[in-house]
Design a protein around this motif. Sequence first.
Motif, PDB file in Angstrom:
ATOM      1  N   MET A   1       0.871  -0.841  -0.612  1.00 56.29           N
ATOM      2  CA  MET A   1       0.090   0.120   0.248  1.00 56.29           C
ATOM      3  C   MET A   1       0.752   1.119   0.182  1.00 56.29           C
ATOM      4  O   MET A   1       1.808   1.007   1.108  1.00 56.29           O
ATOM      5  CB  MET A   1      -0.968  -0.287   1.134  1.00 56.29           C
ATOM      6  CG  MET A   1      -2.281   0.942   1.231  1.00 56.29           C
ATOM      7  SD  MET A   1      -3.158   1.002   3.014  1.00 56.29           S
ATOM      8  CE  MET A   1      -3.917   2.503   2.631  1.00 56.29           C
ATOM      9  N   SER A   2       1.034   1.677  -0.772  1.00 57.70           N
ATOM     10  CA  SER A   2       1.327   3.945  -1.251  1.00 57.70           C
ATOM     11  C   SER A   2       1.159   4.603  -0.514  1.00 57.70           C
ATOM     12  O   SER A   2      -0.335   5.270  -0.581  1.00 57.70           O
ATOM     13  CB  SER A   2       1.447   3.456  -2.636  1.00 57.70           C
ATOM     14  OG  SER A   2       0.374   3.578  -3.379  1.00 57.70           O
ATOM     15  N   PHE A   3       1.705   5.368   0.345  1.00 56.06           N
ATOM     16  CA  PHE A   3       0.937   6.466   0.893  1.00 56.06           C
ATOM     17  C   PHE A   3       1.551   7.832  -0.016  1.00 56.06           C
ATOM     18  O   PHE A   3       2.461   8.300  -0.260  1.00 56.06           O
ATOM     19  CB  PHE A   3       1.851   6.814   2.223  1.00 56.06           C
ATOM     20  CG  PHE A   3       1.608   5.332   3.345  1.00 56.06           C
ATOM     21  CD1 PHE A   3       0.058   6.023   4.100  1.00 56.06           C
ATOM     22  CD2 PHE A   3       2.250   4.331   3.256  1.00 56.06           C
ATOM     23  CE1 PHE A   3      -0.239   5.062   4.833  1.00 56.06           C
ATOM     24  CE2 PHE A   3       1.790   3.639   4.222  1.00 56.06           C
ATOM     25  CZ  PHE A   3       0.618   3.366   4.507  1.00 56.06           C
ATOM     26  N   ARG A   4       0.342   8.664   0.006  1.00 59.86           N
ATOM     27  CA  ARG A   4       0.079   9.617  -0.791  1.00 59.86           C
ATOM     28  C   ARG A   4       1.259  10.353   0.005  1.00 59.86           C
ATOM     29  O   ARG A   4       0.816  11.073   1.172  1.00 59.86           O
ATOM     30  CB  ARG A   4      -0.713  10.736  -0.836  1.00 59.86           C
ATOM     31  CG  ARG A   4      -0.820  11.855  -2.527  1.00 59.86           C
ATOM     32  CD  ARG A   4      -1.995  11.808  -2.372  1.00 59.86           C
ATOM     33  NE  ARG A   4      -1.865  13.224  -3.161  1.00 59.86           N
ATOM     34  CZ  ARG A   4      -3.257  13.510  -3.535  1.00 59.86           C
ATOM     35  NH1 ARG A   4      -4.376  12.995  -3.293  1.00 59.86           N
ATOM     36  NH2 ARG A   4      -2.535  14.580  -4.805  1.00 59.86           N
ATOM     37  N   LYS A   5       2.482  11.087  -0.917  1.00 60.53           N
ATOM     38  CA  LYS A   5       3.654  12.372  -0.470  1.00 60.53           C
ATOM     39  C   LYS A   5       3.087  13.811  -0.266  1.00 60.53           C
ATOM     40  O   LYS A   5       1.780  14.204  -0.713  1.00 60.53           O
ATOM     41  CB  LYS A   5       4.530  12.294  -0.612  1.00 60.53           C
ATOM     42  CG  LYS A   5       5.852  10.950  -0.984  1.00 60.53           C
ATOM     43  CD  LYS A   5       6.589  11.291  -1.518  1.00 60.53           C
ATOM     44  CE  LYS A   5       7.456  10.203  -1.526  1.00 60.53           C
ATOM     45  NZ  LYS A   5       9.045  10.332  -2.354  1.00 60.53           N
ATOM     46  N   LYS A   6       3.165  14.652   1.149  1.00 58.21           N
ATOM     47  CA  LYS A   6       2.457  15.741   1.144  1.00 58.21           C
ATOM     48  C   LYS A   6       3.594  16.424   0.170  1.00 58.21           C
ATOM     49  O   LYS A   6       4.211  16.530   0.228  1.00 58.21           O
ATOM     50  CB  LYS A   6       2.329  15.783   2.563  1.00 58.21           C
ATOM     51  CG  LYS A   6       2.246  15.189   3.604  1.00 58.21           C
ATOM     52  CD  LYS A   6       1.788  15.930   5.043  1.00 58.21           C
ATOM     53  CE  LYS A   6       0.826  15.051   5.574  1.00 58.21           C
ATOM     54  NZ  LYS A   6       1.375  15.782   7.679  1.00 58.21           N
ATOM     55  N   THR A   7       2.861  17.473  -0.817  1.00 57.55           N
ATOM     56  CA  THR A   7       3.086  18.156  -0.899  1.00 57.55           C
ATOM     57  C   THR A   7       3.919  19.072  -0.285  1.00 57.55           C
ATOM     58  O   THR A   7       3.012  19.930   0.401  1.00 57.55           O
ATOM     59  CB  THR A   7       2.063  18.746  -2.155  1.00 57.55           C
ATOM     60  OG1 THR A   7       0.789  19.532  -1.412  1.00 57.55           O
ATOM     61  CG2 THR A   7       1.399  17.885  -3.033  1.00 57.55           C
ATOM     62  N   GLY A   8       5.593  19.634  -0.868  1.00 54.93           N
ATOM     63  CA  GLY A   8       6.261  20.907  -0.020  1.00 54.93           C
ATOM     64  C   GLY A   8       6.655  20.237   1.752  1.00 54.93           C
ATOM     65  O   GLY A   8       7.034  20.787   2.191  1.00 54.93           O
ATOM     66  N   GLY A   9       6.404  19.181   1.717  1.00 58.34           N
ATOM     67  CA  GLY A   9       7.101  18.440   2.933  1.00 58.34           C
ATOM     68  C   GLY A   9       8.940  18.573   2.901  1.00 58.34           C
ATOM     69  O   GLY A   9       8.338  19.015   4.065  1.00 58.34           O
ATOM     70  N   LYS A  10       9.014  18.578   2.126  1.00 61.75           N
ATOM     71  CA  LYS A  10      10.984  18.931   2.263  1.00 61.75           C
ATOM     72  C   LYS A  10      11.498  20.531   2.109  1.00 61.75           C
ATOM     73  O   LYS A  10      12.000  19.894   3.191  1.00 61.75           O
ATOM     74  CB  LYS A  10      11.560  17.678   0.717  1.00 61.75           C
ATOM     75  CG  LYS A  10      13.069  18.003   1.064  1.00 61.75           C
ATOM     76  CD  LYS A  10      13.223  17.546  -0.332  1.00 61.75           C
ATOM     77  CE  LYS A  10      14.469  17.310  -0.747  1.00 61.75           C
ATOM     78  NZ  LYS A  10      14.908  16.473  -1.920  1.00 61.75           N
ATOM     79  N   ALA A  11      10.094  20.491   1.460  1.00 61.27           N
ATOM     80  CA  ALA A  11      10.689  21.818   2.240  1.00 61.27           C
ATOM     81  C   ALA A  11      10.382  22.294   3.406  1.00 61.27           C
ATOM     82  O   ALA A  11      11.399  23.407   4.099  1.00 61.27           O
ATOM     83  CB  ALA A  11      10.249  23.061   1.483  1.00 61.27           C
ATOM     84  N   LEU A  12       9.136  22.138   4.392  1.00 61.37           N
ATOM     85  CA  LEU A  12       8.556  22.595   5.547  1.00 61.37           C
ATOM     86  C   LEU A  12       9.656  21.804   6.419  1.00 61.37           C
ATOM     87  O   LEU A  12      10.025  22.542   7.062  1.00 61.37           O
ATOM     88  CB  LEU A  12       7.047  21.752   6.076  1.00 61.37           C
ATOM     89  CG  LEU A  12       6.426  22.511   5.202  1.00 61.37           C
ATOM     90  CD1 LEU A  12       5.423  22.195   5.296  1.00 61.37           C
ATOM     91  CD2 LEU A  12       6.244  23.688   5.785  1.00 61.37           C
ATOM     92  N   ASP A  13      11.083  20.607   6.459  1.00 56.25           N
ATOM     93  CA  ASP A  13      11.872  20.323   6.874  1.00 56.25           C
ATOM     94  C   ASP A  13      12.807  21.046   6.941  1.00 56.25           C
ATOM     95  O   ASP A  13      13.526  20.878   7.352  1.00 56.25           O
ATOM     96  CB  ASP A  13      11.375  18.485   6.492  1.00 56.25           C
ATOM     97  CG  ASP A  13      10.232  17.735   6.594  1.00 56.25           C
ATOM     98  OD1 ASP A  13       9.449  17.994   7.431  1.00 56.25           O
ATOM     99  OD2 ASP A  13      10.274  16.736   5.716  1.00 56.25           O
ATOM    100  N   VAL A  14      13.538  21.156   6.421  1.00 53.77           N
ATOM    101  CA  VAL A  14      14.904  22.302   6.234  1.00 53.77           C
ATOM    102  C   VAL A  14      13.914  23.565   6.554  1.00 53.77           C
ATOM    103  O   VAL A  14      14.775  23.746   7.383  1.00 53.77           O
ATOM    104  CB  VAL A  14      14.780  22.455   4.642  1.00 53.77           C
ATOM    105  CG1 VAL A  14      15.919  23.435   4.553  1.00 53.77           C
ATOM    106  CG2 VAL A  14      15.035  21.644   3.664  1.00 53.77           C
TER     107      VAL A  14
END
Length: 296
Positions: A1-14
């Motif tokens: 089962m694949s989970f949908r990635k949140k848009t902009g999640g990498k930028a928020l982590d940075v």
Amino acid sequence: MSFRKKTGGKALDVLQNLPRITLANLRPEPGAKKTEKRRGRGQHGGNRSGRGHKGERQRGNRPRLGFEGGQTPFYLVIPKYGFNEGHSRRPQYQPLTLKRLQYLIDLGRVDPTQPIDLTQLVHARGVTIQPLKRDYGVQLVDEGSDIFAAKINIEVQRASEGAIAAIERNGGVITTSFYDPISLGILIKPVPFFMRGQPIPKRMLPGENMVPYYMSAENRGYLADPEEIQQARRALAQKYGYVLPDISKDELCHMLAMRKDVRQIFFGLSPGWVVNMPEKKILKPTDEKLLQYYSS
């Protein structure tokens, strides 16, 4: 089962892991600052500081603007011509078009049922007069003569033939009169003059070179003979092909017949009178010497 990635999640982590912005960690963008070339440092940047070898250019003592090395400069070689003679004393007249005048009347800034002079035109923001810059009044031009439809009694300093014809075609009256700089300054700003509590001075007569213009009936000069003015009105009506209205039978006959005296500045106020603004009174002289002095 694949989970949908949140848009902009990498930028928020940075952004969460970056330190808080302070003055200690602010840096300019790479390439924004460029080191200046060191001048006058010998082998480390040249020994002429970018000014070349010897002479006026290096030592900074260049001659003044217009100096040509000792020969007769250009501005002394060319002779003087007469068309610039007296340019600093040449009178100027601000243009006022009939189109602009009709616009002011339609807006209600200028009352056509009262005589119009520079006081009404300046306070209606129709024209700007600066006596200190050699302005001697207003010149009425015939732009918009085809749409001008007001019946007025106006006083200006200069007027073109087309403007005179457009006003008289509607049953109006126009007069050209001269004001010296002192009288002109009082006429365009009457309230500051009245607040000083000084008597209204006499208007000076025009200079010798202006007398022929203001004595001409074709120019509707205030020094011209009234009978000659009537003849000039009929001649102009015949030239432009319109019927001259009879002013004597008009309901505004009294207003159209009003004219200033040769020495008078304001309509309804004679020279020598003092206007008391705080008490709203007009003080008139009674001494015989003063009456004789201020009489025309």
